[in-house]
Motif scaffolding. Sequence first.
Motif, PDB file in Angstrom:
ATOM      1  N   LEU A   1      58.140  76.640  45.589  1.00 18.61           N
ATOM      2  CA  LEU A   1      56.759  77.027  45.856  1.00 18.61           C
ATOM      3  C   LEU A   1      56.040  77.417  44.578  1.00 18.61           C
ATOM      4  CD1 LEU A   1      57.269  79.131  49.095  1.00 18.61           C
ATOM      5  CD2 LEU A   1      55.921  77.025  48.916  1.00 18.61           C
ATOM      6  N   ASP A   2      56.711  78.163  43.721  1.00 17.51           N
ATOM      7  CA  ASP A   2      56.099  78.576  42.461  1.00 17.51           C
ATOM      8  C   ASP A   2      55.750  77.361  41.606  1.00 17.51           C
ATOM      9  OD1 ASP A   2      55.500  80.629  40.303  1.00 17.51           O
ATOM     10  OD2 ASP A   2      57.096  79.497  39.333  1.00 17.51           O
ATOM     11  N   ALA A   3      56.671  76.395  41.500  1.00 17.20           N
ATOM     12  CA  ALA A   3      56.417  75.205  40.690  1.00 17.20           C
ATOM     13  C   ALA A   3      55.240  74.397  41.237  1.00 17.20           C
ATOM     14  CB  ALA A   3      57.672  74.342  40.633  1.00 17.20           C
ATOM     15  N   LEU A   4      55.195  74.215  42.544  1.00 19.59           N
ATOM     16  CA  LEU A   4      54.111  73.442  43.149  1.00 19.59           C
ATOM     17  C   LEU A   4      52.778  74.171  43.030  1.00 19.59           C
ATOM     18  CD1 LEU A   4      56.101  72.286  46.268  1.00 19.59           C
ATOM     19  CD2 LEU A   4      55.154  70.758  44.523  1.00 19.59           C
ATOM     20  N   ALA A   5      52.798  75.492  43.202  1.00 18.11           N
ATOM     21  CA  ALA A   5      51.553  76.254  43.075  1.00 18.11           C
ATOM     22  C   ALA A   5      50.990  76.149  41.670  1.00 18.11           C
ATOM     23  CB  ALA A   5      51.807  77.717  43.447  1.00 18.11           C
ATOM     24  N   ARG A   6      51.848  76.239  40.670  1.00 18.58           N
ATOM     25  CA  ARG A   6      51.374  76.157  39.287  1.00 18.58           C
ATOM     26  C   ARG A   6      50.802  74.781  38.974  1.00 18.58           C
ATOM     27  NH1 ARG A   6      53.416  80.249  35.780  1.00 18.58           N
ATOM     28  NH2 ARG A   6      54.872  81.658  36.826  1.00 18.58           N
ATOM     29  N   VAL A   7      51.368  73.747  39.555  1.00 15.98           N
ATOM     30  CA  VAL A   7      50.914  72.379  39.269  1.00 15.98           C
ATOM     31  C   VAL A   7      49.606  72.049  39.983  1.00 15.98           C
ATOM     32  CG1 VAL A   7      51.480  69.957  39.739  1.00 15.98           C
ATOM     33  CG2 VAL A   7      53.177  71.448  38.655  1.00 15.98           C
ATOM     34  N   PHE A   8      49.430  72.532  41.219  1.00 15.65           N
ATOM     35  CA  PHE A   8      48.303  72.085  42.034  1.00 15.65           C
ATOM     36  C   PHE A   8      47.182  73.115  42.217  1.00 15.65           C
ATOM     37  CE2 PHE A   8      51.605  69.121  43.657  1.00 15.65           C
ATOM     38  CZ  PHE A   8      50.930  67.937  43.399  1.00 15.65           C
ATOM     39  N   LEU A   9      47.432  74.376  41.934  1.00 16.97           N
ATOM     40  CA  LEU A   9      46.431  75.394  42.260  1.00 16.97           C
ATOM     41  C   LEU A   9      45.936  76.119  41.020  1.00 16.97           C
ATOM     42  CD1 LEU A   9      48.008  77.007  45.453  1.00 16.97           C
ATOM     43  CD2 LEU A   9      46.263  75.206  45.330  1.00 16.97           C
TER      44      LEU A   9
ATOM     45  N   PRO B   1      38.409  72.314  55.435  1.00 12.03           N
ATOM     46  CA  PRO B   1      38.319  70.880  55.119  1.00 12.03           C
ATOM     47  C   PRO B   1      38.759  70.529  53.704  1.00 12.03           C
ATOM     48  CG  PRO B   1      36.149  71.881  55.127  1.00 12.03           C
ATOM     49  CD  PRO B   1      37.091  72.941  55.613  1.00 12.03           C
ATOM     50  N   HIS B   2      38.754  71.494  52.779  1.00 13.81           N
ATOM     51  CA  HIS B   2      38.965  71.140  51.377  1.00 13.81           C
ATOM     52  C   HIS B   2      40.074  71.964  50.737  1.00 13.81           C
ATOM     53  CE1 HIS B   2      35.381  68.744  51.672  1.00 13.81           C
ATOM     54  NE2 HIS B   2      34.643  69.797  51.997  1.00 13.81           N
ATOM     55  N   ALA B   3      41.233  72.001  51.322  1.00 14.15           N
ATOM     56  CA  ALA B   3      42.384  72.685  50.715  1.00 14.15           C
ATOM     57  C   ALA B   3      43.251  71.672  49.973  1.00 14.15           C
ATOM     58  CB  ALA B   3      43.200  73.399  51.786  1.00 14.15           C
ATOM     59  N   THR B   4      43.890  72.116  48.918  1.00 13.48           N
ATOM     60  CA  THR B   4      44.775  71.238  48.142  1.00 13.48           C
ATOM     61  C   THR B   4      46.184  71.224  48.717  1.00 13.48           C
ATOM     62  OG1 THR B   4      43.492  71.717  46.146  1.00 13.48           O
ATOM     63  CG2 THR B   4      45.682  70.774  45.829  1.00 13.48           C
ATOM     64  N   LEU B   5      46.652  72.381  49.194  1.00 17.32           N
ATOM     65  CA  LEU B   5      47.998  72.507  49.754  1.00 17.32           C
ATOM     66  C   LEU B   5      47.932  73.223  51.093  1.00 17.32           C
ATOM     67  CD1 LEU B   5      50.041  73.743  46.628  1.00 17.32           C
ATOM     68  CD2 LEU B   5      49.833  71.397  47.459  1.00 17.32           C
ATOM     69  N   LEU B   6      48.847  72.851  51.991  1.00 19.29           N
ATOM     70  CA  LEU B   6      49.026  73.544  53.268  1.00 19.29           C
ATOM     71  C   LEU B   6      50.505  73.871  53.413  1.00 19.29           C
ATOM     72  CD1 LEU B   6      48.466  74.491  56.194  1.00 19.29           C
ATOM     73  CD2 LEU B   6      48.674  72.084  56.890  1.00 19.29           C
ATOM     74  N   TYR B   7      50.821  75.141  53.552  1.00 18.01           N
ATOM     75  CA  TYR B   7      52.218  75.557  53.753  1.00 18.01           C
ATOM     76  C   TYR B   7      52.453  75.812  55.231  1.00 18.01           C
ATOM     77  CZ  TYR B   7      56.330  78.533  53.970  1.00 18.01           C
ATOM     78  OH  TYR B   7      57.546  79.066  54.305  1.00 18.01           O
TER      79      TYR B   7
ATOM     80  N   ALA C   1      45.213  66.020  50.202  1.00 18.70           N
ATOM     81  CA  ALA C   1      45.993  67.257  50.157  1.00 18.70           C
ATOM     82  C   ALA C   1      47.467  66.959  50.401  1.00 18.70           C
ATOM     83  CB  ALA C   1      45.478  68.246  51.204  1.00 18.70           C
ATOM     84  N   PHE C   2      48.308  67.948  50.128  1.00 13.39           N
ATOM     85  CA  PHE C   2      49.733  67.834  50.414  1.00 13.39           C
ATOM     86  C   PHE C   2      50.150  68.935  51.383  1.00 13.39           C
ATOM     87  CE2 PHE C   2      49.616  65.638  46.297  1.00 13.39           C
ATOM     88  CZ  PHE C   2      50.320  64.481  46.623  1.00 13.39           C
TER      89      PHE C   2
END
Length: 494
Positions: free
Chosen positions: A218-226, A270-276, A306-307
Amino acid sequence: MAGAGVRALNTRALGGRGASGDWGELALAEPLPGEALHARVARTLRGAVTGGLLSEGTRLPGHRRLAGVLGVSRNTLVDALAGLEAEGYLRVQGRSGTVVCVPAAEAGAPFTATVDELPLSAWATRALSGGEDAAEGHYSVDFRVGQPVPELYPEAAWTAALARQAGRLGRRTQGGPASDPLGPLETRRALSAYLNAVRGARVTPEMVMLTGGTQSALDALARVFLEPGRMAAVEDPTYPGARAALSATGAAVVPVPVDGSGLRPGALPPHATLLYLTPGCQYPTGVTLGAARRAALVAWARRGNAFVLEDDYAADLHHTGRPLPVMQGLAPDRVILLGSFSKSLAPATRSGFLVAPPPVLRVLARTRPLTDRAPGTLDALALADVLSSGAYGRHLRRARLVLAHRQDVLLAALGEWQPTWEAHGAASGLHVYVRLPPGLSEAQAVAGAARRGVALSPVAPLSAAGGRAAVLLAFAHLTPETIRQGVRRLSLAP
């Protein structure tokens, strides 16, 4: 703590100026990982000075005697004393020998390492916000979530796999699996085969990255996409570690309500980059996300580029039937699958994985060396061993029977002794979600249980929006008799 690590020191003998004293009780500090022996000797003596055990002017014994007391060679002692002299803790006085000096910064008070104010970054401030320490105390029955279940771990199979792979690892050459930022290829192959066969995934080894667990993924993905100005969405209630990792980046994190069928797609921003989300066994309610809602979430992700971060945390711990296939198999281009073996194998393995589209994996592989490394190669190879040999499957078949029985015992006990508490058993996982009766708050329920020696986990800290009061009762780590005893105690709580 000042002077910590010096196991025994005769302070009366050492307190007088110029005294040589009885040094027989001086002992080396406990070693630190990778610490050289002369550094350990220096740390022992430095601690005695900063802790006030060696006062200004105390004369040290001769080198041979002091080396004998500490159990080191004379050369080792000389190296340590030379360093302490350079630091100002010792002074050589010719034929008078070596005496202790207390540096001005140390005089008058024991050493402390406190800092009044830390210049924290915005990331650290966000990461620390909202965290609460777990309540301490002694409980006769502890139903709180997050408890290890050592009796269910396949210790013999895991130990045998480690031993086999340790022998092989010693024969590997440089440039082998340890140099691959995604992890050993044979482990990624074994994981791919397992996920495709058991979880209905659509995975190739090139789509797998080994991790230290779900939180590191989660940390790696958050840093890359958010980043500030972007948006992420999470189930509500949800696993707090996910919300914390996403919000630490400065992105807005939008809670999306969960009902009896899982996350509500119509409430998504409508405009989120990630959904957990946790579609297989929603954390903490335990509900399963149905096919129609899964399809709606995939359509939402494709519309908004989004992912979906699919945390399959309880997949292997189902109690009845077969769990639904992972969402990743429905949309490998839009769903990033996260998993961990810490609950089903053992927490100490730190064996997790991330499955993502190849373009995402390429970015993660290139950015990973900046903040992380692939997990230990030995653990990774042992994981491949237990997956490929069938040992993991045999272990799960036994563990599922135990988990199903313990959940049944808990539900029956709640029905008998606490019938006003609305318990919801899940098809997977290690806890039961219990809605409290009207008029009883979570704080009242937790406090009342604690007075009877029973610990519960409240649900409120997992939710941003709030909702009906509920608690979680973990059962996997408790014997059936302990479960029944705990529920009987709950029935006595006011």
